[in-house]
Design a protein around this motif. Structure first.
Motif, PDB file in Angstrom:
ATOM      1  N   CYS A 303      -3.726  -9.713  -5.198  1.00  0.00           N
ATOM      2  CA  CYS A 303      -4.679  -8.443  -4.719  1.00  0.00           C
ATOM      3  C   CYS A 303      -5.237  -8.055  -5.897  1.00  0.00           C
ATOM      4  O   CYS A 303      -4.621  -7.701  -7.084  1.00  0.00           O
ATOM      5  CB  CYS A 303      -3.722  -7.687  -3.919  1.00  0.00           C
ATOM      6  SG  CYS A 303      -2.831  -8.186  -2.559  1.00  0.00           S
ATOM      7  N   GLY A 304      -6.310  -7.355  -5.832  1.00  0.00           N
ATOM      8  CA  GLY A 304      -6.904  -6.233  -6.739  1.00  0.00           C
ATOM      9  C   GLY A 304      -7.260  -7.139  -7.856  1.00  0.00           C
ATOM     10  O   GLY A 304      -7.728  -8.216  -8.073  1.00  0.00           O
ATOM     11  N   THR A 305      -6.813  -6.518  -9.029  1.00  0.00           N
ATOM     12  CA  THR A 305      -6.889  -6.923 -10.363  1.00  0.00           C
ATOM     13  C   THR A 305      -6.267  -8.502 -10.488  1.00  0.00           C
ATOM     14  O   THR A 305      -6.918  -9.248 -11.308  1.00  0.00           O
ATOM     15  CB  THR A 305      -6.612  -5.829 -11.317  1.00  0.00           C
ATOM     16  OG1 THR A 305      -7.412  -4.836 -11.510  1.00  0.00           O
ATOM     17  CG2 THR A 305      -6.581  -6.519 -12.668  1.00  0.00           C
ATOM     18  N   SER A 306      -5.097  -8.507  -9.831  1.00  0.00           N
ATOM     19  CA  SER A 306      -4.320  -9.735 -10.053  1.00  0.00           C
ATOM     20  C   SER A 306      -5.120 -10.998  -9.530  1.00  0.00           C
ATOM     21  O   SER A 306      -4.954 -11.986  -9.914  1.00  0.00           O
ATOM     22  CB  SER A 306      -2.948  -9.532  -9.424  1.00  0.00           C
ATOM     23  OG  SER A 306      -2.323  -8.493 -10.053  1.00  0.00           O
ATOM     24  N   SER A 350       1.037 -10.791  -9.693  1.00  0.00           N
ATOM     25  CA  SER A 350       1.355  -9.435  -9.302  1.00  0.00           C
ATOM     26  C   SER A 350       1.835  -8.632 -10.615  1.00  0.00           C
ATOM     27  O   SER A 350       2.940  -8.955 -10.905  1.00  0.00           O
ATOM     28  CB  SER A 350       2.356  -9.254  -8.106  1.00  0.00           C
ATOM     29  OG  SER A 350       2.474  -7.744  -7.990  1.00  0.00           O
ATOM     30  N   GLN A 351       1.154  -7.469 -10.926  1.00  0.00           N
ATOM     31  CA  GLN A 351       1.715  -6.523 -11.938  1.00  0.00           C
ATOM     32  C   GLN A 351       3.160  -6.100 -11.558  1.00  0.00           C
ATOM     33  O   GLN A 351       3.811  -6.148 -12.128  1.00  0.00           O
ATOM     34  CB  GLN A 351       0.667  -5.485 -12.224  1.00  0.00           C
ATOM     35  CG  GLN A 351       0.830  -4.647 -13.319  1.00  0.00           C
ATOM     36  CD  GLN A 351       2.238  -3.623 -13.104  1.00  0.00           C
ATOM     37  OE1 GLN A 351       2.903  -3.579 -14.045  1.00  0.00           O
ATOM     38  NE2 GLN A 351       1.979  -3.066 -12.295  1.00  0.00           N
ATOM     39  N   SER A 352       3.089  -5.388 -10.338  1.00  0.00           N
ATOM     40  CA  SER A 352       4.164  -4.859  -9.841  1.00  0.00           C
ATOM     41  C   SER A 352       5.228  -5.304  -9.384  1.00  0.00           C
ATOM     42  O   SER A 352       6.612  -5.109  -9.249  1.00  0.00           O
ATOM     43  CB  SER A 352       3.762  -3.646  -8.821  1.00  0.00           C
ATOM     44  OG  SER A 352       3.243  -4.484  -7.786  1.00  0.00           O
ATOM     45  N   THR A 355       3.679  -5.743  -4.302  1.00  0.00           N
ATOM     46  CA  THR A 355       2.523  -5.772  -3.474  1.00  0.00           C
ATOM     47  C   THR A 355       3.085  -6.268  -2.093  1.00  0.00           C
ATOM     48  O   THR A 355       3.229  -7.453  -1.814  1.00  0.00           O
ATOM     49  CB  THR A 355       1.126  -6.248  -4.110  1.00  0.00           C
ATOM     50  OG1 THR A 355       1.020  -5.627  -5.198  1.00  0.00           O
ATOM     51  CG2 THR A 355       0.218  -6.007  -3.111  1.00  0.00           C
ATOM     52  N   VAL A 401      -3.075   3.773 -13.119  1.00  0.00           N
ATOM     53  CA  VAL A 401      -3.369   3.138 -11.769  1.00  0.00           C
ATOM     54  C   VAL A 401      -4.281   1.839 -12.155  1.00  0.00           C
ATOM     55  O   VAL A 401      -4.145   1.046 -11.405  1.00  0.00           O
ATOM     56  CB  VAL A 401      -3.622   4.185 -10.597  1.00  0.00           C
ATOM     57  CG1 VAL A 401      -4.280   3.338  -9.474  1.00  0.00           C
ATOM     58  CG2 VAL A 401      -2.638   4.994 -10.464  1.00  0.00           C
ATOM     59  N   SER A 403      -5.335  -1.357 -13.568  1.00  0.00           N
ATOM     60  CA  SER A 403      -4.865  -2.020 -14.382  1.00  0.00           C
ATOM     61  C   SER A 403      -5.572  -2.685 -15.360  1.00  0.00           C
ATOM     62  O   SER A 403      -6.824  -2.911 -15.242  1.00  0.00           O
ATOM     63  CB  SER A 403      -4.312  -3.379 -13.358  1.00  0.00           C
ATOM     64  OG  SER A 403      -3.747  -4.382 -14.037  1.00  0.00           O
ATOM     65  N   ALA A 605      -2.999   4.110  -5.305  1.00  0.00           N
ATOM     66  CA  ALA A 605      -1.673   3.848  -5.615  1.00  0.00           C
ATOM     67  C   ALA A 605      -1.465   2.738  -6.693  1.00  0.00           C
ATOM     68  O   ALA A 605      -2.065   1.668  -6.503  1.00  0.00           O
ATOM     69  CB  ALA A 605      -0.670   3.940  -4.697  1.00  0.00           C
ATOM     70  N   LYS A 606      -0.728   3.003  -7.487  1.00  0.00           N
ATOM     71  CA  LYS A 606      -0.222   1.676  -8.426  1.00  0.00           C
ATOM     72  C   LYS A 606       0.301   0.577  -7.872  1.00  0.00           C
ATOM     73  O   LYS A 606       0.049  -0.724  -7.879  1.00  0.00           O
ATOM     74  CB  LYS A 606       0.635   2.259  -9.445  1.00  0.00           C
ATOM     75  CG  LYS A 606       0.837   1.266 -10.498  1.00  0.00           C
ATOM     76  CD  LYS A 606      -0.231   1.292 -11.624  1.00  0.00           C
ATOM     77  CE  LYS A 606      -0.278  -0.076 -12.495  1.00  0.00           C
ATOM     78  NZ  LYS A 606      -1.358  -0.404 -13.006  1.00  0.00           N
ATOM     79  N   VAL A 608       1.349  -0.994  -4.382  1.00  0.00           N
ATOM     80  CA  VAL A 608       0.910  -1.042  -3.043  1.00  0.00           C
ATOM     81  C   VAL A 608       2.020  -1.688  -1.720  1.00  0.00           C
ATOM     82  O   VAL A 608       1.803  -3.045  -1.676  1.00  0.00           O
ATOM     83  CB  VAL A 608      -0.476  -1.475  -2.650  1.00  0.00           C
ATOM     84  CG1 VAL A 608      -0.974  -1.274  -1.048  1.00  0.00           C
ATOM     85  CG2 VAL A 608      -1.557  -0.518  -3.632  1.00  0.00           C
TER      86      VAL A 608
HETATM   87  C1  G6P Z   1      -3.083  -1.792  -6.331  1.00  0.00           C
HETATM   88  C2  G6P Z   1      -3.574  -1.105  -7.899  1.00  0.00           C
HETATM   89  C3  G6P Z   1      -4.178  -2.647  -8.581  1.00  0.00           C
HETATM   90  C4  G6P Z   1      -3.627  -3.828  -8.444  1.00  0.00           C
HETATM   91  C5  G6P Z   1      -3.329  -4.073  -7.178  1.00  0.00           C
HETATM   92  C6  G6P Z   1      -2.451  -5.229  -6.970  1.00  0.00           C
HETATM   93  O1  G6P Z   1      -4.438  -1.677  -5.906  1.00  0.00           O
HETATM   94  O2  G6P Z   1      -4.101  -0.170  -7.935  1.00  0.00           O
HETATM   95  O3  G6P Z   1      -4.342  -2.044 -10.038  1.00  0.00           O
HETATM   96  O4  G6P Z   1      -4.435  -4.663  -9.093  1.00  0.00           O
HETATM   97  O5  G6P Z   1      -2.681  -3.059  -6.303  1.00  0.00           O
HETATM   98  O6  G6P Z   1      -1.194  -5.032  -7.461  1.00  0.00           O
HETATM   99  P1  G6P Z   1      -0.091  -5.865  -8.085  1.00  0.00           P
HETATM  100  O7  G6P Z   1       1.046  -5.034  -8.530  1.00  0.00           O
HETATM  101  O8  G6P Z   1       0.268  -6.845  -7.156  1.00  0.00           O
HETATM  102  O9  G6P Z   1      -0.807  -6.655  -9.354  1.00  0.00           O
END
Ligand code: G6P
Length: 611
Positions: A303-306, A350-352, A355, A401, A403, A605-606, A608
């Protein structure tokens, strides 16, 4: 999404919880609250930041050795004082903080209302805490049993911590899909949504798994399933230093993280690549290497940047290893009934590592029999634990937040994977392998040079900070960079921006071009260079403003563009690692100049953890 902190032990709970909430504020920051168990429980909560909560609580009796706190990202009910957590049950027996969504809350609420329960908030959490109380009073059971029984009635996701005035010597914590970590100290325990509030007190932690319930007093922790089966807690050592989660003199975490990239990329490939070795070493993939090398198809989800990193990964793996790759938004993949084969390899980025959509997509792929690999940054998070194998990015904690360093670390891992697969599948020669690895080693130094131009990027940002629309164009490896550049600007400066493949401009976005709209063209010297030069001419012919990311010494585009952001040359396959950096800085400066809260942009949010 939402941050939870809990403490039980011999110290005063208030400062520990407040500090912890500040560390977790990146997860949600629309309201905050705390409850301390002294003789009587007290609750302080308000909309706004943790700072506002401190102001509200100031001057009150804040003593107590047990407490829970919360920083919120609203899902049910607007972010106001009443909907802020903690929530207390109608008769005052239980107080809870919760991260996640109780999906059947409306049904449960109706049943409780029929039994005389009154609700003062719009939240699903108030329903849950009242359900716990209802079971407790009706069944005359212990607090722990009431929590476990209530959770059997709940559908949805929760990271939950509950305290009870009737049993004031314990905290009860439970998890399903929303993370909780428990830190183990000397006669004290710390609970949090991630390890950042814990690291300054202890390095010994337990990660709760789905369906786990922890019953915690100051000198004992009991771990069970919701169904009351006893579990043996697994203690992990945190590999995180407190310095990594401070701003270290930078004005914002985002700026610090952009400037950390030379080091974070080095940390990502350190010990894994070496020009003298004939193969990249990715220990986490060792057991699955045969399947990976022989894969008929790879599906990347994120999702998102990932997800943007995933597109770079598609280009890399197809280019260097000739394995077909598809890239999917996890949220679409999980619901659109995708065709999956048992010999598919799914890579979740995924960074976190938390997600919700990515986690659900992983579960779906596993059910279909596919092998799932993870590329994650947060060690011990849910995705690495849910996947069959994987690679950590080792970028260090990312707090901003938006990435930045996580993206370049993800692309670095994907580059290493593509090079390794290319070598093992005999698509690239030993000479090409060595040349690529040597070039990868040059990347941190080249980013350092780009960062040295920060003042120039700031000057250009000043000129366009009041623009209302931006277009980002790129081709090949720079197309996902265009998407990422536009996303960075939207996220933190609230300026509308779109990323497009440069050639697609003619099919729509060209209609937007006028003398007011800045067009960022990502045009390093690569295999699409001549084509993108033509695209720039098309923009200039329509009086568009061109800000071009170019290779150092490119006089052709320099003569055509209004401004240039120069970067060192690199192998085309690594273009994304360099071209993204000036775009990160441009967004950062524009957002600061517009007075936006860069590290905590509105509505975002960082992590999600809800779908
Ligand atoms: C949120 C964050 C983004 C991130 C995305 C996916 O939207 O604000 O910066 O890219 O989630 O998150 P993840 O932790 O799965 O890379």
């Amino acid at each position: 999404m939402c941050g939870i902190v809990g403490y039980i032990g011999h110290q005063q709970a208030y400062p520990i919880i407040i500090n912890g909430l500040k560390r977790l504020e990146y997860r949600g920051y629309d309201s905050a609250g705390i409850s301390l168990l002294n003789r009587e429980p007290n609750i302080f909560k308000c909309s706004g930041k943790v700072k506002d909560l401190e102001n509200l609580a100031h001057g009150n009796d804040l003593s107590g050795n047990i407490g829970i706190g919360h920083t919120r990202w609203a899902t049910h009910g607007e972010p106001n004082d009443i909907n802020a957590h903690p929530h207390i049950s109608m008769n005052g027996h239980f107080i809870a903080v919760h991260n996640g969504i109780i999906e059947n809350y409306a049904r449960l609420k109706k049943r409780l209302s029929d039994r005389g329960y009154k609700f003062s908030t719009e939240t699903d959490t108030e329903v849950l805490v009242n359900l716990i109380e209802y079971i407790y009073l009706k069944g005359k059971v212990t607090a722990e049993m009431a929590v476990r029984l209530a959770l059997t009635k709940v559908e949805g996701a929760y990271g939950l911590v509950v305290i009870s005035a009737d049993e004031p010597d314990r905290l009860i914590a439970a998890r399903n899909s929303s993370p909780l970590v428990i830190g183990i100290g000397e006669r004290e325990y710390f609970i949090a949504s991630d390890a950042t509030p814990i690291v300054e007190y202890t390095k010994s932690v337990i990660y709760l798994n789905d369906d786990d319930v922890a019953i915690i007093s100051s000198n004992e922790l009991t771990l069970k399933t919701i169904g009351n089966d006893k579990l043996e807690p697994k203690i992990h050592k945190l590999n995180l230093e407190i310095g990594e989660i401070d701003k270290n003199g930078y004005e914002h975490f985002m700026l610090k993280e952009i400037f950390e990239q030379p080091r974070s990329i080095l940390d990502t490939f350190r010990g894994r690549v070496n020009p003298k070795l004939d193969e990249v070493h990715l220990g986490g993939l060792y057991n699955v290497m045969d399947s990976l090398v022989n894969a008929k198809r790879i599906i990347i989800i994120g999702c998102g940047t990932s997800w943007h990193a995933g597109i770079v990964g598609e280009y890399l793996i197809e280019d260097l290893a000739r394995i077909p790759v598809e890239v999917e938004y996890a949220s679409e993949f999980r619901y659109r009934n995708p065709v999956l084969y048992k010999d598919d390899i799914v890579i979740a980025i995924s960074q976190s590592g938390e997600t919700a959509d990515t986690l659900a997509a992983i579960k779906l792929a596993k059910q279909a029999g596919a092998m799932v690999l993870g590329i994650c940054n947060v060690v011990g998070s849910s995705i690495p634990r849910e996947t069959h194998a994987g690679v950590y990015t080792h970028a260090g904690p990312e707090i901003g937040v938006a990435s930045t360093k996580a993206f370049t670390a993800q692309v670095t891992v994907l580059s290493m994977m593509a090079i390794l697969l290319g070598k093992k599948r005999n698509i690239i020669t030993s000479e090409q392998y060595t040349a690529l690895i040597k070039e990868l080693y040059e990347i941190p130094g080249k980013i350092e040079r780009i960062l040295g131009l920060n003042d120039e990027f700031k000057r250009i940002s000043e000129l366009y900070k009041d623009s209302t629309n931006f277009l980002y164009l790129g081709r090949g490896y720079c197309f996902p960079v265009a998407l990422e550049g536009a996303l960075k600007l939207k996220e933190i400066s609230y300026i509308h921006a779109e990323g497009y493949p440069a050639a697609e401009m003619k099919h729509g976005p060209i209609a937007l071009i006028d003398e007011k709209m800045p067009v960022i063209v990502i045009s390093p010297k690569d295999n699409s260079y001549d084509k993108i030069v033509s695209n720039i001419q098309e923009i200039k012919a329509r009086k568009g403003i061109v800000i071009a990311v170019i290779s150092e010494g490119d006089t052709v585009i320099k003569a055509m563009a209004d401004h240039v952001l120069e970067i060192p040359e690199t192998d085309v396959v690594f273009s994304a690692l360099l071209t993204v950096v000036p775009l990160q800085l441009l967004s950062y400066h524009i957002a600061v100049m517009r007075g936006c809260n860069v590290d905590q942009p509105r509505n975002l949010a960082k992590s999600v953890t809800v779908e």
